[in-house]
Design a protein around this motif. Sequence first.
Motif, PDB file in Angstrom:
ATOM      1  N   LEU A  89      30.313  81.324 -14.168  1.00 19.25           N
ATOM      2  CA  LEU A  89      31.604  81.907 -14.546  1.00 19.25           C
ATOM      3  C   LEU A  89      32.047  81.419 -15.911  1.00 19.25           C
ATOM      4  O   LEU A  89      32.507  82.197 -16.757  1.00 19.25           O
ATOM      5  CB  LEU A  89      32.662  81.568 -13.494  1.00 19.25           C
ATOM      6  CG  LEU A  89      34.084  82.036 -13.788  1.00 19.25           C
ATOM      7  CD1 LEU A  89      34.147  83.552 -13.882  1.00 19.25           C
ATOM      8  CD2 LEU A  89      35.057  81.536 -12.717  1.00 19.25           C
ATOM      9  N   GLU A  90      31.887  80.119 -16.162  1.00 15.62           N
ATOM     10  CA  GLU A  90      32.293  79.560 -17.447  1.00 15.62           C
ATOM     11  C   GLU A  90      31.425  80.103 -18.574  1.00 15.62           C
ATOM     12  O   GLU A  90      31.918  80.447 -19.648  1.00 15.62           O
ATOM     13  CB  GLU A  90      32.208  78.029 -17.407  1.00 15.62           C
ATOM     14  CG  GLU A  90      33.246  77.367 -16.535  1.00 15.62           C
ATOM     15  CD  GLU A  90      34.647  77.567 -17.052  1.00 15.62           C
ATOM     16  OE1 GLU A  90      34.825  77.811 -18.259  1.00 15.62           O
ATOM     17  OE2 GLU A  90      35.592  77.487 -16.240  1.00 15.62           O
ATOM     18  N   ILE A  91      30.116  80.184 -18.344  1.00 14.54           N
ATOM     19  CA  ILE A  91      29.200  80.706 -19.360  1.00 14.54           C
ATOM     20  C   ILE A  91      29.562  82.151 -19.700  1.00 14.54           C
ATOM     21  O   ILE A  91      29.624  82.553 -20.875  1.00 14.54           O
ATOM     22  CB  ILE A  91      27.745  80.630 -18.868  1.00 14.54           C
ATOM     23  CG1 ILE A  91      27.278  79.173 -18.793  1.00 14.54           C
ATOM     24  CG2 ILE A  91      26.831  81.433 -19.789  1.00 14.54           C
ATOM     25  CD1 ILE A  91      27.047  78.521 -20.135  1.00 14.54           C
ATOM     26  N   THR A  92      29.823  82.946 -18.671  1.00 11.27           N
ATOM     27  CA  THR A  92      30.184  84.350 -18.886  1.00 11.27           C
ATOM     28  C   THR A  92      31.473  84.483 -19.675  1.00 11.27           C
ATOM     29  O   THR A  92      31.567  85.266 -20.628  1.00 11.27           O
ATOM     30  CB  THR A  92      30.337  85.075 -17.535  1.00 11.27           C
ATOM     31  OG1 THR A  92      29.113  85.004 -16.819  1.00 11.27           O
ATOM     32  CG2 THR A  92      30.720  86.532 -17.736  1.00 11.27           C
ATOM     33  N   SER A  93      32.470  83.691 -19.296  1.00 12.65           N
ATOM     34  CA  SER A  93      33.772  83.759 -19.955  1.00 12.65           C
ATOM     35  C   SER A  93      33.681  83.327 -21.410  1.00 12.65           C
ATOM     36  O   SER A  93      34.220  83.989 -22.312  1.00 12.65           O
ATOM     37  CB  SER A  93      34.772  82.879 -19.195  1.00 12.65           C
ATOM     38  OG  SER A  93      36.035  82.893 -19.821  1.00 12.65           O
ATOM     39  N   ILE A  94      32.973  82.230 -21.664  1.00 13.98           N
ATOM     40  CA  ILE A  94      32.845  81.731 -23.032  1.00 13.98           C
ATOM     41  C   ILE A  94      32.038  82.706 -23.884  1.00 13.98           C
ATOM     42  O   ILE A  94      32.379  82.975 -25.044  1.00 13.98           O
ATOM     43  CB  ILE A  94      32.198  80.333 -23.031  1.00 13.98           C
ATOM     44  CG1 ILE A  94      33.121  79.318 -22.352  1.00 13.98           C
ATOM     45  CG2 ILE A  94      31.891  79.882 -24.457  1.00 13.98           C
ATOM     46  CD1 ILE A  94      32.481  77.954 -22.147  1.00 13.98           C
ATOM     47  N   SER A  95      30.954  83.236 -23.332  1.00 10.11           N
ATOM     48  CA  SER A  95      30.103  84.167 -24.081  1.00 10.11           C
ATOM     49  C   SER A  95      30.880  85.408 -24.501  1.00 10.11           C
ATOM     50  O   SER A  95      30.746  85.895 -25.631  1.00 10.11           O
ATOM     51  CB  SER A  95      28.891  84.571 -23.237  1.00 10.11           C
ATOM     52  OG  SER A  95      28.088  83.454 -22.938  1.00 10.11           O
ATOM     53  N   ARG A  96      31.701  85.929 -23.586  1.00  8.07           N
ATOM     54  CA  ARG A  96      32.500  87.112 -23.898  1.00  8.07           C
ATOM     55  C   ARG A  96      33.492  86.813 -25.025  1.00  8.07           C
ATOM     56  O   ARG A  96      33.657  87.607 -25.962  1.00  8.07           O
ATOM     57  CB  ARG A  96      33.253  87.583 -22.663  1.00  8.07           C
ATOM     58  CG  ARG A  96      34.077  88.855 -22.900  1.00  8.07           C
ATOM     59  CD  ARG A  96      34.990  89.177 -21.738  1.00  8.07           C
ATOM     60  NE  ARG A  96      34.229  89.404 -20.515  1.00  8.07           N
ATOM     61  CZ  ARG A  96      34.279  88.605 -19.457  1.00  8.07           C
ATOM     62  NH1 ARG A  96      35.052  87.521 -19.492  1.00  8.07           N
ATOM     63  NH2 ARG A  96      33.587  88.884 -18.372  1.00  8.07           N
TER      64      ARG A  96
END
Length: 419
Positions: free
Chosen positions: A151-158
């Motif tokens: 979830l954190e990786i997805t949020s930061i990447s976006r």
Amino acid sequence: MPLLVGKTLSLAITATAGSGFLLFGYDQGVMSGLLTGDAFVRTFPEIDTTEGGHGNSSLQGTVGVAFGAEQSLESREGDYGMSYVSNESQFRFPLALQILFAIVTFLGVLVLPESPRWLIAHDRHTEARQVLWSVQPNARLITPDDPAINLEITSISRTVAEERQATEAGSFKMLLQDGPQRIRHRTLLAMGGQMMQQLSGVNLITYYNTVIFEQSVGMSHNLALLMAGFNGVAYFVSTFVPVWVIDRLGRRKLMLFAAGGQCACMAILAGTVYDGGHAAGIVATVMLFLFNFFFGVGLLAVPWLLPAEYAPLATRTHTAALATATNWIFTFLVVEITPVSISNIGYRTYIYFAVFNFCFLPLIFFFYPETRNLTLEQIDRLFTGEKVRLHWDTSMGVAGDTEHRLQEKTGDAEVQHVE
């Protein structure tokens, strides 16, 4: 597995950052006691403004800012102890001692990981995943592929992708533009926090408190040094208060608390110094202690958080640079005018600092968003809607905590493994 994970890693990061911050403010902490020391004024008679001295107060302010830093976190008892030394080590040893903090900071930087947001911005997703996992409090109980990490990786990447699109120029020119990211707005808020920190008058209190104790309150030199040491200890203790309350009460409340308290302290100081009596001197001493308490709780740390929290990743370095430059510009201003002001208008010096602090109240209340318990990605959303939001709204989702947010995302295709 990394050598440091979980709470141990968090403590190491905190200790290294704290050591660097201590280094940043150490000079000012000791200089207040050194300015009136016998060895110092004998070595630098041009800036001797003690009674009987013929130094230039304006020159003292200029030299002082070269030595002084932004805040004092030290117990200045070392000044008191070294005051009994008659040679130049009276001031050279306290100044050289700060090398210790530089060594601690240097060693910490060598072993600590890069920011996961920086790693993702440089397309190093695997390393970012490892770092995000290692800083979790329960790191030893989960794996780097845990849904919370996804979830954190997805949020930061976006967020990184959006920021790249909005800030392709990659220069200081971006800071002059608003657009959907409101970069100029966020930069001005970061700079404003640093400006308020210095115009609060903290350098008047911490840098020149020994001079104030002697000239304004009427204490002997040794007693003034001792009281400055106690003041430094009280200041140091007060800095621990926001550690426990900053994410409970929030940045805005602490800043408002500090500005209001500092305003009252400066106003009372003006009256007591004007009176000049023994009882008034006691009240003035109490106000000096209280001012440092209010500042330590609210305006010491928060203005340093704002550039990192408000600015998007693409401009974070530039924003921090401008904010720090703002801090030093106003540090120079205050330290330059303080000795001249005290020499020429006396108690009125405290009046205009009281007015400054009073003006901070509406600025903080109407313009500074609350970032309590928000991730950096969620802070972006405060600035990128139709208007700047001062508080997180529940309609925008669950704030901060990854586990709670993950519960809302169960089954959501957005939570995915990004390499």
